[in-house]
Design a protein around this motif. Structure first.
Motif, short mmCIF file in Angstrom:
data_model
loop_
_atom_site.label_atom_id
_atom_site.label_comp_id
_atom_site.label_asym_id
_atom_site.label_seq_id
_atom_site.Cartn_x
_atom_site.Cartn_y
_atom_site.Cartn_z
N GLY A 124 1.39 -1.42 -9.15
CA GLY A 124 2.72 -1.71 -8.21
C GLY A 124 3.40 -0.09 -8.24
O GLY A 124 3.96 0.05 -7.13
N LEU A 125 3.34 0.32 -9.54
CA LEU A 125 4.08 1.48 -9.46
C LEU A 125 3.47 2.62 -8.69
O LEU A 125 4.22 3.44 -7.98
CB LEU A 125 4.35 2.31 -10.84
CG LEU A 125 5.16 1.32 -11.67
CD1 LEU A 125 4.90 1.74 -13.22
CD2 LEU A 125 6.80 1.48 -11.50
N LEU A 126 2.31 2.68 -8.76
CA LEU A 126 1.50 3.72 -7.92
C LEU A 126 1.74 3.39 -6.37
O LEU A 126 1.84 4.39 -5.59
CB LEU A 126 0.02 3.83 -8.31
CG LEU A 126 -0.13 4.54 -9.68
CD1 LEU A 126 -1.52 4.46 -9.96
CD2 LEU A 126 0.07 6.19 -9.34
N SER A 127 1.42 2.12 -6.12
CA SER A 127 1.65 1.79 -4.73
C SER A 127 2.88 1.75 -4.17
O SER A 127 2.96 2.58 -2.93
CB SER A 127 1.35 0.21 -4.50
OG SER A 127 -0.14 -0.09 -5.03
N GLY A 128 3.73 1.84 -4.59
CA GLY A 128 5.11 1.64 -4.41
C GLY A 128 5.54 3.26 -4.01
O GLY A 128 6.22 3.38 -3.10
N ALA A 129 5.32 3.99 -5.12
CA ALA A 129 5.70 5.51 -5.04
C ALA A 129 4.79 6.08 -3.79
O ALA A 129 5.42 6.83 -3.09
CB ALA A 129 5.40 6.14 -6.45
N GLY A 130 3.55 5.81 -3.66
CA GLY A 130 2.64 6.35 -2.60
C GLY A 130 3.31 5.78 -1.27
O GLY A 130 3.23 6.78 -0.38
N LEU A 131 3.48 4.43 -1.10
CA LEU A 131 4.29 3.97 0.19
C LEU A 131 5.51 4.83 0.64
O LEU A 131 5.60 5.17 1.68
CB LEU A 131 4.40 2.44 0.02
CG LEU A 131 2.81 1.61 -0.06
CD1 LEU A 131 3.01 0.32 -0.15
CD2 LEU A 131 2.12 1.87 1.43
N MET A 132 6.35 4.83 -0.54
CA MET A 132 7.67 5.44 -0.07
C MET A 132 7.32 6.98 -0.03
O MET A 132 8.15 7.52 1.19
CB MET A 132 8.46 5.28 -1.50
CG MET A 132 9.97 5.69 -1.29
SD MET A 132 11.03 5.24 0.41
CE MET A 132 11.14 3.62 -0.19
N GLY A 133 6.61 7.39 -0.27
CA GLY A 133 6.45 9.13 -0.12
C GLY A 133 5.62 9.12 1.11
O GLY A 133 6.01 10.14 1.96
N ALA A 134 5.03 8.37 1.61
CA ALA A 134 4.11 8.29 3.01
C ALA A 134 5.46 7.97 3.80
O ALA A 134 5.31 8.47 4.79
CB ALA A 134 3.15 7.33 2.98
N VAL A 135 6.38 6.92 3.68
CA VAL A 135 7.34 6.82 4.53
C VAL A 135 8.34 8.05 4.74
O VAL A 135 8.67 8.45 5.95
CB VAL A 135 8.22 5.56 4.49
CG1 VAL A 135 9.53 5.47 5.04
CG2 VAL A 135 7.22 4.22 4.40
#
Length: 147
Positions: free
Chosen positions: A15-26
């Motif tokens: 979850g941490l990796l997915s969330g950080a990666g998604l927010m960085g992409a946004v």
């Protein structure tokens, strides 16, 4: 033969990796590419800014892929807890946003949210949104931990 070992941090890390990666992409898609407010590194030429955006894009995509690979493994092992995972996603997204707002914008000054404007409202919104995500993720994660 399947590995039946339980790895307790795997769900949270996913979850941490997915969330950080998604927010960085946004962040990169909206503020770097669509609005043209800044590049990841604005203290050099435009070419360096574009290269830094490419590196950020590669890092955020890698984080999402790693997070989803871990999620697939967690689901395969039968250890998936939907609410706990979403709590970790919110934590990861908020942590990325908080790091970007405090460390990248204020301490390292590699870029600002936007140029040519009063930064106070932008900083308040940026860091405030990060705090809301971190708090929501922490509360959800702690709530699922007690079950």
């Amino acid at each position: 033969m399947t590995d039946a070992r339980v790895v307790p941090g795997r769900l949270l890390l996913s979850g941490l990796l997915s969330g950080a990666g998604l927010m960085g992409a946004v962040d990169e898609i909206v503020f770097h590419q669509l609005l043209h407010w800044h590049h990841f590194y604005d203290r050099a030429s435009g070419a360096a800014g574009l290269v830094s955006d490419g590196v950020l894009h590669a890092a955020t995509l890698s984080a999402v892929v790693a997070g989803l690979a871990l999620l697939a493994d967690v689901r395969r092992r039968g250890e998936f807890d939907r609410l706990r995972w979403w709590g970790a996603v919110l934590l990861g997204a908020g942590a990325f946003q908080l790091w970007d707002g405090v460390v990248d914008h204020k301490l390292l000054r590699v870029h600002q949210v936007r140029y040519g404007v009063d930064l106070a409202p932008y900083d308040a919104a940026w860091i405030g949104a990060a705090a809301v995500l971190v708090i929501a993720g922490a509360l959800l994660t702690l709530r699922t931990r007690r079950r």
